[in-house]
Scaffold this motif. Structure first.
Motif: not given
Length: 273
Positions: A26-27, A33-36, A73-74, A164-166
């Motif tokens: 996280d972070g 659900d957003n991959l960096y 995707g990992i 952390p969240t969006s």
């Protein structure tokens, strides 16, 4: 490659000798659900025996994390993880093997404890274990306070105050524990990061040494402190909690500081050329 530097101008070429990367989640590699950017490429480049996820987030089981990452995707397996829940299970078996445990945690955490032969109960426990409980109720808090005041040992999976969240941050295990502490005047023993136990256990069961290890995370008092406590290299990314100002003013210093794991990918890709 010798000219590559981090955000403080430090030469990062020492990373070329590193073989085992321990990532917070996280972070660090995603938010919700957003991959960096760059995270998928990074894990596609690393061999499966070159990385572990050492998340403090005990709200999901390892099996759930494998599914979550796959959806992002990992590709990973349960062997790529050592979570605060797993560390807590090991700690309880080592220190309270015959004791009954009341858990303030999610259904996933409780199931993971049960699957690993932790003796769970709802009344008269010897131990209260608090996790990052996204299913928290006042009843759970009340029971935990009652049992701790009655003499039960107070353990916690992790010290993180927020997750952390969006949209920002939500209360994590450390904040839940502070609520209990305010009522009972008892402090918990925190098992996860910054306790070095995760690094020690991973090195013990790997073919690598401490000099091969890099801890990558977004939080100074957990992720980076874990690496400092284990005397290994650390990389702090700025996609979660830590900021440049915080790093500059903190006594806990990462070895290197990067904007995100995408920058780490680019640096390691250059090294591997």
């Amino acid at each position: 490659m010798s000219n590559a530097t981090d955000l403080f101008g430090k030469d990062i070429s020492a990373l070329k000798n590193k073989k085992l990367f321990l990532f917070d989640m996280d972070g660090t590699i995603y938010s919700d659900d957003n991959l960096y950017h760059g995270a998928k490429e990074l894990f596609d480049m690393l061999n499966s025996d070159q990385y572990f996820f050492i998340t403090n987030n005990s709200s999901k089981s390892v099996k759930e994390y494998v599914v979550k990452l796959k959806n992002l995707g990992i590709d990973s397996t349960v062997n790529n993880f050592f979570t605060s829940a797993q560390a807590s299970i090991m700690y309880i078996h080592d220190n309270y093997p015959q004791n009954k445990v009341f858990c303030v945690g999610t259904k996933a955490l409780i199931e993971e404890l049960a699957e690993n032969d932790v003796q769970l109960c709802e009344e008269n426990p010897d131990v209260v274990l608090v996790g990052f409980d996204t299913e928290l109720t006042y009843e759970k808090l009340s029971k935990a306070c009652n049992y701790i005041m009655g003499g039960a040992e107070f353990l916690a999976t992790n010290i993180d105050l927020v997750c952390p969240t969006s949209f920002g941050f939500v209360p994590d295990c450390g904040s839940i524990c502070q609520t209990i502490e305010n009522s009972t005047k008892k402090k918990p023993y925190y098992i996860g990061k910054p306790n070095r136990i995760m690094v020690d256990e991973i090195v013990k069961k790997s073919n690598f040494t401490y000099s091969d290890v890099v801890v990558v995370g977004d939080r100074l008092y957990t992720d980076i402190a874990t690496g400092v406590n284990a005397s290994v290299t650390t990389v702090c990314v700025l996609t979660g909690e830590a900021t440049i100002d915080e790093i500059s003013n903190s006594e806990i210093k990462p070895t290197f500081t990067l904007e995100n794991v995408g920058e780490l990918y680019k640096l390691l890709a250059e090294i591997k050329v």
